[in-house]
Design a protein around this motif. Structure first.
Motif, PDB file in Angstrom:
ATOM      1  N   GLN A 222       0.807  -1.221   0.000  1.00 30.41           N
ATOM      2  CA  GLN A 222       0.000   0.000   0.000  1.00 30.41           C
ATOM      3  C   GLN A 222       0.843   1.274   0.000  1.00 30.41           C
ATOM      4  O   GLN A 222       0.315   2.363   0.111  1.00 30.41           O
ATOM      5  CB  GLN A 222      -0.935   0.023   1.215  1.00 30.41           C
ATOM      6  N   GLY A 223       2.151   1.116  -0.103  1.00 26.35           N
ATOM      7  CA  GLY A 223       3.040   2.278  -0.132  1.00 26.35           C
ATOM      8  C   GLY A 223       3.300   2.897   1.234  1.00 26.35           C
ATOM      9  O   GLY A 223       3.753   4.029   1.326  1.00 26.35           O
ATOM     10  N   GLY A 224       3.045   2.143   2.297  1.00 27.81           N
ATOM     11  CA  GLY A 224       3.303   2.639   3.651  1.00 27.81           C
ATOM     12  C   GLY A 224       4.787   2.709   3.949  1.00 27.81           C
ATOM     13  O   GLY A 224       5.597   2.034   3.311  1.00 27.81           O
ATOM     14  N   VAL A 225       5.138   3.539   4.940  1.00 27.87           N
ATOM     15  CA  VAL A 225       6.542   3.642   5.332  1.00 27.87           C
ATOM     16  C   VAL A 225       7.007   2.344   5.969  1.00 27.87           C
ATOM     17  O   VAL A 225       6.205   1.582   6.515  1.00 27.87           O
ATOM     18  CB  VAL A 225       6.792   4.836   6.286  1.00 27.87           C
ATOM     19  N   LYS A 226       8.296   2.102   5.887  1.00 27.67           N
ATOM     20  CA  LYS A 226       8.882   0.897   6.465  1.00 27.67           C
ATOM     21  C   LYS A 226       8.501   0.785   7.932  1.00 27.67           C
ATOM     22  O   LYS A 226       8.533   1.766   8.672  1.00 27.67           O
ATOM     23  CB  LYS A 226      10.400   0.949   6.323  1.00 27.67           C
TER      24      LYS A 226
END
Length: 87
Positions: free
Chosen positions: A70-74
């Protein structure tokens, strides 16, 4: 007389089973402190869509996106729960 103590609404987001609007579910409190946000704990999250598991501090669980798809941060590092010395 017993007084009810109101928990901040944000406290509900750290309870196991909490699911945010993006399908990220709290699995458990790891018991470890956050490496990126001092004073916060790391919680084990799982994406309901793809099964990816990662750590997140308690301040952003409600808005987390899956880092895998979903393109979330690490996410934060997940560590094993340490042994309990005194039960």
């Amino acid at each position: 007389m017993v007084r009810k103590i109101r928990m901040p609404q944000s406290a509900a987001t750290t309870r196991p089973g909490y699911r945010n609007d993006h399908g990220q579910v709290v699995v458990r409190d790891t018991g470890w402190g956050s490496e990126s946000f001092p004073g916060q704990r790391v919680y084990h999250l799982r994406c309901e869509h793809c099964g990816f598991e990662y750590g997140a501090n308690g301040t952003d669980i409600a808005k987390r996106l899956c880092p895998s798809h979903q393109g979330g941060v690490k996410g934060e590092r997940l560590r094993e729960v340490g042994p309990r010395l005194f039960d």
